[in-house]
Write a protein that holds these residues in place. Structure first.
Motif, short mmCIF file in Angstrom:
data_model
loop_
_atom_site.label_atom_id
_atom_site.label_comp_id
_atom_site.label_asym_id
_atom_site.label_seq_id
_atom_site.Cartn_x
_atom_site.Cartn_y
_atom_site.Cartn_z
N GLY A 1 0.56 -1.19 0.09
CA GLY A 1 -0.03 0.06 0.14
C GLY A 1 0.75 1.28 -0.01
O GLY A 1 0.33 2.28 0.04
N VAL A 2 2.14 1.12 -0.07
CA VAL A 2 3.04 2.41 0.22
C VAL A 2 3.29 2.79 -1.36
O VAL A 2 3.90 1.65 -2.01
N LYS A 3 3.33 4.09 -1.72
CA LYS A 3 3.62 4.31 -3.21
C LYS A 3 5.19 4.89 -3.22
O LYS A 3 5.28 5.86 -2.22
N ILE A 4 5.75 4.57 -3.95
CA ILE A 4 7.28 5.01 -4.12
C ILE A 4 7.68 5.38 -5.31
O ILE A 4 7.35 4.70 -6.35
N ALA A 5 8.54 6.43 -5.53
CA ALA A 5 8.96 6.81 -6.78
C ALA A 5 10.36 6.62 -6.71
O ALA A 5 11.04 6.91 -5.94
N VAL A 6 10.95 5.97 -7.94
CA VAL A 6 12.36 5.84 -7.99
C VAL A 6 13.07 6.94 -9.08
O VAL A 6 12.43 6.62 -10.10
N VAL A 7 13.46 7.83 -8.62
CA VAL A 7 13.92 9.07 -9.35
C VAL A 7 15.34 8.67 -10.02
O VAL A 7 16.21 8.67 -9.37
N GLN B 1 4.63 8.58 -1.34
CA GLN B 1 4.88 8.53 0.27
C GLN B 1 6.27 8.59 0.40
O GLN B 1 6.79 9.15 1.34
N VAL B 2 7.05 8.04 -0.62
CA VAL B 2 8.49 7.73 -0.47
C VAL B 2 9.35 8.08 -1.73
O VAL B 2 8.84 7.62 -2.66
N ILE B 3 10.18 8.77 -1.87
CA ILE B 3 11.24 8.98 -2.94
C ILE B 3 12.48 8.74 -2.87
O ILE B 3 13.09 9.22 -1.96
N ASN B 4 12.83 7.66 -3.83
CA ASN B 4 14.18 7.39 -3.50
C ASN B 4 15.29 7.97 -4.55
O ASN B 4 14.83 8.19 -5.73
N CYS B 5 16.20 8.53 -4.03
CA CYS B 5 17.42 9.44 -4.97
C CYS B 5 18.62 8.85 -4.89
O CYS B 5 19.28 9.25 -3.89
N TYR C 1 9.08 17.64 2.84
CA TYR C 1 8.96 17.57 4.56
C TYR C 1 7.43 17.98 4.71
O TYR C 1 6.70 17.23 5.67
N CYS C 2 6.92 19.12 4.32
CA CYS C 2 5.54 19.54 4.71
C CYS C 2 4.43 18.69 3.91
O CYS C 2 3.38 18.90 4.84
N ARG C 3 4.79 17.93 3.14
CA ARG C 3 3.63 17.14 2.54
C ARG C 3 3.90 15.57 3.10
O ARG C 3 3.00 14.79 2.58
N ASN C 4 4.71 15.39 4.38
CA ASN C 4 4.93 14.20 4.74
C ASN C 4 5.53 13.12 3.85
O ASN C 4 5.07 11.92 3.60
N VAL C 5 6.30 13.62 2.79
CA VAL C 5 7.07 12.70 1.91
C VAL C 5 8.33 12.49 2.32
O VAL C 5 9.06 13.34 2.49
N VAL C 6 8.80 11.22 2.62
CA VAL C 6 10.08 10.84 2.91
C VAL C 6 10.89 10.78 1.55
O VAL C 6 10.68 9.91 0.72
N LEU C 7 12.06 11.56 1.85
CA LEU C 7 13.09 11.46 0.91
C LEU C 7 14.34 10.76 1.13
O LEU C 7 14.89 11.01 2.31
N ARG D 1 4.91 10.84 9.85
CA ARG D 1 5.61 12.06 9.27
C ARG D 1 7.13 12.00 9.00
O ARG D 1 7.46 10.81 9.64
N PRO D 2 7.77 12.63 8.32
CA PRO D 2 9.20 12.15 8.04
C PRO D 2 9.89 12.29 9.29
O PRO D 2 10.79 11.36 9.46
N PHE D 3 9.68 13.15 10.29
CA PHE D 3 10.56 13.19 11.53
C PHE D 3 10.24 11.77 12.24
O PHE D 3 11.09 11.37 13.18
N GLU D 4 9.08 11.35 12.20
CA GLU D 4 8.87 10.03 13.04
C GLU D 4 9.42 8.83 12.40
O GLU D 4 9.73 7.93 13.01
N VAL D 5 9.41 8.80 10.98
CA VAL D 5 10.20 7.90 10.41
C VAL D 5 11.81 7.77 11.01
O VAL D 5 12.23 6.77 11.22
#
Length: 259
Positions: free
Chosen positions: A25-31, A119-123, A144-150, A241-245
């Motif tokens: 259920g987690v959506k991730i983008a591989v950039v 929700q997660v973006i891999n760089c 960070y403000c949109r709760n997306v983990v980079l 949220r990112p800081f919780e992660v």
């Protein structure tokens, strides 16, 4: 749904167990350089994505075309899928045939990914040029403000060398562990540095261009291991949220062994 019964500051490492999760259920983008969806180790599991290119003065976002121009993105995606097989993976191609690009293209691709609700973006890339520092900071702050983990890879030669986007404190910045590390869920904490985490990334046999494989190493391949772990965390505790992660990763990490 699992919940945390105690404040994050009192969570013990053994209490944060993601061994039963798959990232479902987690959506991730591989950039990256694209992902070859037909490679046997990818097996058609890329759900979609985009190709970002510059045509003259304009940035163009085209549909995902199932091509990898270098092999790097396929390797990165295979690691994410091996650690978090239930995650919904998308490809955003911003790197070219020589694995290089322009910051304008990368930034446009990152902004597109943020607008899609990943929700997660891999760089698994970085630049030492500070010319676009403000633009990268804008993207990192927006995530960070949109709760997306980079999640970003650091410099392979010296983790203290400032790179973008790994040099921002809200990014999960990752170095690779020098030596064998069999467990893909095992990682280490390096406190007192912007590149805080060290994960599996040495002597890995990975899928590459033209349906081939290579044996390689680097922080590029440590980052997707952390991305997979984060996908598992976000499945177990929805709405993190990112800081919780990062807080939970601190509790899960082992102490980095002395050299």
């Amino acid at each position: 749904m699992d919940t945390l019964a105690t404040p994050f500051t009192f969570v013990q490492r053994e209490e944060v167990d993601v061994s039963r999760q798959s990232g479902a259920g987690v959506k991730i983008a591989v950039v990256d350089s694209g992902v070859d969806n037909a490679h046997p180790e990818i097996g058609g599991r890329v759900r979609g994505g985009a190709v970002v290119e510059r045509w003259g003065e304009y940035m163009v976002v085209g549909d995902y075309d199932s091509k990898d121009l270098f092999g790097h993105g396929t390797a990165v995606a295979s690691i994410v899928l091996s650690v978090a097989p239930g995650a919904e993976l998308h490809s955003v191609r911003v790197l070219g045939t020589n694995l290089s690009s322009k910051s304008e293209i990368i930034l446009h691709g990152l902004r597109w990914a943020l607008d899609q609700g990943f929700q997660v973006i891999n760089c698994s890339f970085g630049t030492t040029s500070l010319m676009y520092l403000e633009q990268y900071k804008e993207i990192v702050d927006l995530a960070y403000c949109r709760n997306v983990v980079l999640v970003a890879a650091c410099n392979n030669n010296d983790f203290n060398t400032p790179e973008l986007p790994s040099g921002f404190s809200s990014v999960v910045s990752v170095d690779f562990f020098r030596g064998e590390l069999a467990d893909p869920l095992r990682f280490f904490l390096r406190p007192g540095h912007l590149v805080e985490f060290v994960a599996r990334g040495d002597n890995l046999r990975l899928p590459w261009l033209n349906h081939k494989h290579i044996t390689t190493k680097g922080s590029s391949f440590a980052a997707p291991h952390m991305t997979g772990v984060i996908c598992r965390l976000m499945e177990k505790y929805p709405g993190l949220r990112p800081f919780e992660v990062k807080t939970l990763l601190y509790h899960m990490a082992e102490q980095l062994p002395a050299k």
